[in-house]
Design an enzyme around this catalytic site. Structure first.
Site, PDB file in Angstrom:
ATOM      1  N   GLU A 307      44.629 -91.890  -3.426  1.00 18.40           N
ATOM      2  CA  GLU A 307      45.868 -91.867  -4.216  1.00 18.40           C
ATOM      3  C   GLU A 307      47.031 -92.601  -3.539  1.00 18.40           C
ATOM      4  O   GLU A 307      48.147 -92.587  -4.053  1.00 18.40           O
ATOM      5  CB  GLU A 307      46.339 -90.431  -4.518  1.00 18.40           C
ATOM      6  CG  GLU A 307      45.339 -89.558  -5.219  1.00 18.40           C
ATOM      7  CD  GLU A 307      45.868 -88.146  -5.466  1.00 18.40           C
ATOM      8  OE1 GLU A 307      47.055 -87.869  -5.140  1.00 18.40           O
ATOM      9  OE2 GLU A 307      45.091 -87.312  -5.953  1.00 18.40           O
ATOM     10  N   GLY A 308      46.818 -93.179  -2.351  1.00 18.37           N
ATOM     11  CA  GLY A 308      47.932 -93.764  -1.616  1.00 18.37           C
ATOM     12  C   GLY A 308      48.696 -92.745  -0.804  1.00 18.37           C
ATOM     13  O   GLY A 308      49.773 -93.040  -0.258  1.00 18.37           O
TER      14      GLY A 308
END
Length: 343
Positions: A307-308
């Site tokens: 998801e970063g």
């Protein structure tokens, strides 16, 4: 001021003359040096930070290589849109702009102002049976990633992180890594979303068979991405390449994002100058991948979420690196005596 007028020696001298023993800020000093070098200035700035999260569905998920069903991919995208995921929390906390990209999710989201529609197709094919995508689809991913980063660059952004979401994408990434680095697949594969030992053995067997099926595929990055990649992995690769080309800092998240980076690096080794590896994940292959590209990750928190999130967690450390370089007193300005010669 451009890099041609600022030398590496000048940057290092500014770091060394701060009121501290040489090297006392450890990895922050290396980070400050890198940021100043990329920006070509002794007074670097982080402007309008963004994290771009690419989502896509994977045909390989049908082979039972994940602990979660493929429906989780669109469900998590809806969670991102609703602001309830970890990446939403961390980007809000640190004032980072979050962009969500549908690179190829097997779901029709309709029109949504919080989701960028870059859908190449409704998920890849299963590379256990055939190439994951066509050469044209891979090219479309790379070009779309380029286009999206150019748009972000126009906002003045000079630092961008990359993350992903896609059930089955650790399998895709492991296969890409294995082929690009010529490392046995068993050394590249981890438990992903939380497989047990039996499920992990099945995952390795599926990927071993798939690599054998496609053993005649060329080892150039685009062919490997076409055969084993995901739409989000290929699109992120194109985005990273363009970000580096534009002189932006490229924040690389965990295992999947690092595989996108690996493909980009194989295409354009100069990207390494701009890349900041935010964390070493809990995925088995990530350590080997980082070693292969001679990269040191900022954090090691046993993350395996994607998801970063690693980019968002590491970003405050980039801020600290820039702040000490710009604001910390030098020995001369503070009237502090330096270390005595010979000591």
């Amino acid at each position: 001021m451009h890099i041609s007028t600022i030398t590496k020696q000048e940057i290092q001298a500014k770091i060394d003359l701060k009121t501290k023993p040489l090297g006392a800020l450890g990895a922050l000093e290396k980070l400050a040096f890198q940021i100043a070098s990329v920006q070509g200035t002794l007074s670097p700035k982080l402007v309008n930070p963004h994290i771009m999260v690419f989502a896509a569905s994977h045909g390989i998920a049908a082979q039972g290589v994940s602990a979660y069903p493929s429906e989780v991919t669109p469900q998590m995208v809806l969670n991102f849109i609703g602001g309830g995921a970890a990446i939403n929390v961390f980007t809000r906390q640190h004032g980072i702009n979050l962009l969500l990209v549908d690179a190829g999710v097997d779901y029709d989201f309709g029109k949504n102002e919080k989701l960028i529609d870059a859908k190449v197709n409704f998920g890849t094919k299963s590379f256990a049976e055939q190439p994951a995508m066509t050469a044209a689809e891979c090219r479309q991913c790379l070009e779309k990633g380029t286009e999206l980063v150019r748009e972000v660059y126009q906002t003045g952004c000079n630092v961008i992180g990359f993350g992903e979401m896609g059930i089955g994408n650790t399998s895709s990434a492991s296969a890409v890594m294995s082929r690009l680095l010529h490392i046995p697949i068993a050394d590249c594969v981890g438990k992903g979303t939380g497989l047990n030992d039996a499920q992990l053995s099945k995952k390795i067997a599926v990927l071993t068979d798939a690599l054998e099926r496609h053993k005649d595929v060329n080892d150039d990055p685009e062919s490997v991405l076409t055969t084993f990649g995901g739409f989000e992995i290929a699109m992120m690769c194109g985005a990273m390449l363009e970000a580096a080309k534009l002189g932006m800092l490229v924040l690389v998240d965990g295992f999947i994002a690092s595989v996108s980076y690996l493909a980009a690096f194989k295409m354009e080794p100069a990207i390494s100058r701009n890349a900041v590896f935010c964390h070493q994940s809990n995925e088995r292959g990530h350590r080997l991948l980082l070693e292969s590209v001679e990269a040191d990750a900022i954090l090691k928190l046993d993350l395996r979420l994607g998801e970063g999130t690693g980019c968002a967690l590491a970003y405050p450390l980039l801020q600290c690196a820039v702040a000490f370089l710009n604001e910390m007193a030098s020995f001369e300005s503070a009237g502090v005596s330096q270390k005595m010669e010979g000591q």
